[in-house]
Design a protein around this motif. Structure first.
Motif, PDB file in Angstrom:
ATOM      1  N   GLY A   1      -6.695   4.954   3.884  1.00 34.56           N
ATOM      2  CA  GLY A   1      -5.297   4.522   3.964  1.00 34.56           C
ATOM      3  C   GLY A   1      -4.757   4.965   5.310  1.00 34.56           C
TER       4      GLY A   1
ATOM      5  N   THR B   1      -4.288  -4.450   8.702  1.00 32.48           N
ATOM      6  CA  THR B   1      -3.944  -3.046   8.959  1.00 32.48           C
ATOM      7  C   THR B   1      -5.065  -2.338   9.721  1.00 32.48           C
TER       8      THR B   1
ATOM      9  N   THR C   1      -9.023   1.193   5.513  1.00 34.93           N
ATOM     10  CA  THR C   1      -7.868   0.657   4.800  1.00 34.93           C
ATOM     11  C   THR C   1      -8.280  -0.640   4.151  1.00 34.93           C
ATOM     12  N   ARG C   2      -7.467  -1.091   3.224  1.00 36.37           N
ATOM     13  CA  ARG C   2      -7.786  -2.225   2.372  1.00 36.37           C
ATOM     14  C   ARG C   2      -7.793  -3.554   3.105  1.00 36.37           C
TER      15      ARG C   2
ATOM     16  N   CYS D   1      -4.840   8.634   1.560  1.00 32.73           N
ATOM     17  CA  CYS D   1      -3.469   8.364   2.022  1.00 32.73           C
ATOM     18  C   CYS D   1      -3.032   6.983   1.558  1.00 32.73           C
ATOM     19  N   VAL D   2      -3.347   6.662   0.307  1.00 30.54           N
ATOM     20  CA  VAL D   2      -2.944   5.378  -0.277  1.00 30.54           C
ATOM     21  C   VAL D   2      -1.955   5.658  -1.405  1.00 30.54           C
TER      22      VAL D   2
ATOM     23  N   GLY E   1      -1.430   4.158   6.657  1.00 30.64           N
ATOM     24  CA  GLY E   1      -0.007   3.820   6.797  1.00 30.64           C
ATOM     25  C   GLY E   1       0.716   4.958   7.506  1.00 30.64           C
TER      26      GLY E   1
ATOM     27  N   ASP F   1      -5.657  14.864  -0.705  1.00 33.86           N
ATOM     28  CA  ASP F   1      -4.825  13.660  -0.642  1.00 33.86           C
ATOM     29  C   ASP F   1      -3.430  14.038  -0.188  1.00 33.86           C
TER      30      ASP F   1
END
Ligand SMILES: NC(=O)c1ccc[n+]([C@@H]2O[C@H](COP(=O)([O-])OP(=O)(O)OC[C@H]3O[C@@H](n4cnc5c(N)ncnc54)[C@H](OP(=O)(O)O)[C@@H]3O)[C@@H](O)[C@H]2O)c1
Ligand SMILES: NC(=O)c1ccc[n+]([C@@H]2O[C@H](COP(=O)([O-])OP(=O)(O)OC[C@H]3O[C@@H](n4cnc5c(N)ncnc54)[C@H](OP(=O)(O)O)[C@@H]3O)[C@@H](O)[C@H]2O)c1
Lengths: 311, 311
Positions: free
Chosen positions: A13, A43, A38-39, A73-74, A15, A98
């Protein structure tokens, strides 16, 4: 040259939180290699443009492979599937942590998927803004803020100390507490304020007697501050509400009880009661300023057109 | 040299609003003479030390004598007694206005005491901070903000235009509306946010399961923004609650209804409903930023330790 604290840090993640971590890790030289996952392709591409990592992968397992520190970090609602995904590649001796805003649910979702020999230590940096995505990140985000770690039973003290040292190197002070206690504390200092802010902005948006344009024009008088909180990421906050339900409902019912009593004081014109409450709350603000968690600059939301004149 | 807009402006009350007015009036040369009055010797002495006026009087009538613009800058609960006090010296042709946060009650309290020939035009600058007293004032307070005037039936258009020109010279845009409509608009954009902020800070202060020091340490996560509003002057806010009771109770009941529904959504884990609300509220913030009533700088309360790095 001293060797970095970790050989390879994986950020799952990227963000606001992941990007800020990447930047402070780089700045402080805390990792030999930063792997970013990241997904979405968009991003990931943006993270690469910003140069946040040393390697980039859509596949979280690829990023985690070989890492000695893995930081999720999601949004917390995505934890279980991520934990399952990376389970096969988590290496013995690695620390898995996390940044999620809830902790009881995180332990429940992740714990069953943590392989033996991997140190799972949930954490939560008490730092953030209302903005999201990799562009919102900045390396000083964690400076002068608290990071709460909620070690589970049997946590290796050395791993805990190493993770604490990592957060201190990011600029934070570290506290440890039980996951459930974390969830109660955060319910009142963070979750309830956000929920209330979302709610009041929703109420204002629905009124028939006051127009939207009036709400916007005259927002400087108090409403504005709530809209900042209510502009936070909807996915993150949905997940917080779903994952800290009990503590949030507990605090909400206390809040509503108090509000009903305040409402009665207004209805019956009980000026003394109003004055007492409005006086008591001032002290809390003073303490926050003294604790360095806020400045006493007035009305910090407004656009300053010139410095304040004070003699 | 052009002559100033008013020969003599009397400011009754010299706290945040009165002091800011004094400073902008001086800066823009809007008065030949500024006379200042306040209730206590200490505040009057401080106003004199700051050089806010040209003359100073504890007796409001002495300050008002000969003024062609009189601005009440005291809490609205003090209006009736001040209006009675200055009635004998208000001169024909003078404009009597105010800065009070409620308007229906102000018309009721002051109107009966306004002598024939005096133009009474209630007003409310939508500008303020959580600080109070003469030291808190600064001349740019009204810049880029709205001032709402609520003229009563039969108001002289020339006097209204002159007062509007005065506020524009102070840096504000001017709107006019009915007193009752003002009170409804302000109930949602200002009064409710302050009441909610006072309430949540009160709730946090009363908890047994979370300590005060925890609330203070972790306040950066949302709570902090509420404490700013909840540090506002207790007398002013008591008077606002007592003097805009109906509109406040109306908005409070809408708010509570919406909160009950949000609470149900949390209890039943209705993620879609939460997500929808949390998404809708973002638009309101964007509009406020576009309207110039806020910057989009993130998290404006935090102490910046270095400029944000963005590429
Ligand atoms: N924002 C704050 O103020 C704050 C403060 C402290 C802690 N936290 C916690 O930190 C975590 C991250 O928050 P943030 O503010 O950094 O969020 P953000 O800026 O919205 O970034 C979220 C990241 O998670 C990814 N993601 C979103 N949904 C996902 C899913 N279903 N499965 C896999 N990945 C997903 C996103 O990927 P794509 O962009 O590729 O979709 C993005 O990389 C959350 O758990 C939050 O509770 C936030
Ligand atoms: N603060 C805001 O954000 C804001 C914004 C828009 C409008 N307003 C309105 O502007 C007015 C003044 O607010 P402010 O923020 O300037 O307040 P403030 O800083 O607390 O100053 C209040 C002034 O009124 C005097 N005063 C207080 N109680 C009084 C009483 N019972 N009788 C006579 N004088 C009294 C004080 O005198 P002493 O110090 O001598 O006791 C002081 O000069 C209020 O009606 C308020 O609703 C405030």
């Amino acid at each position: 040259m001293t060797s970095p604290m970790f050989d390879r840090i994986a950020l799952i993640g990227i963000g606001l939180i992941g990007s800020s971590l990447a930047q402070v890790i780089r700045q402080e030289g805390l990792a030999g290699h930063i792997s970013v996952s990241t997904r979405s392709e968009a991003t990931l591409a943006r993270a690469e443009e910003l140069g946040l990592g040393d390697s980039y992968a859509l596949d979280a397992a690829e990023a985690v492979d070989g890492a000695d520190l893995v930081i999720l970090c999601v949004p917390v609602g995505a934890y279980e599937s991520v934990a399952k995904w990376i389970q096969p590649v988590l290496k013995p001796g690695a620390i898995l942590t996390d940044a999620g805003s809830t902790k009881g649910s995180v332990v429940e979702a992740v714990m069953p998927h943590v392989p033996k020999g991997v140190h799972f230590i949930p954490g939560h940096p008490i730092a953030g803004t209302e903005q999201s995505g990799p562009d919102a990140g900045f390396p000083a985000l964690f400076q002068n803020r608290w990071c709460i770690l909620t070690p589970v039973e049997g946590t290796d003290p050395l791993a805990l100390e190493k993770l604490s040292a990592f957060w201190r190197a990011c600029g934070s002070d570290v506290d440890t507490m039980e996951p459930d206690h974390h969830d109660r504390v955060l319910a009142i200092v963070s979750h309830l304020p956000h929920i209330i802010a979302y709610n009041i902005v929703g109420t204002a948006d629905d009124l028939e007697t006051v127009t939207k344009s009036e709400v916007i024009k005259y927002s400087a008088s108090g409403f504005r501050d709530f809209t900042r909180l209510a502009a936070s990421d909807p996915t993150m906050w949905r997940d917080v509400c779903l994952n800290n339900k009990e503590a949030i409902l507990e605090m909400l019912s206390r809040f509503s009880e108090d509000l009903a009593s305040l409402q009665r004081a207004i209805r019956w014109g009980d000026g003394d009661k109003l004055f007492d409450l409005f006086t008591r709350t001032r002290g809390v603000r003073r303490s926050i300023i003294e604790a360095g968690q806020e400045t006493d600059a007035p009305d910090f939301g407004r656009i300053k057109t010139e410095p304040q004149s004070r003699s």
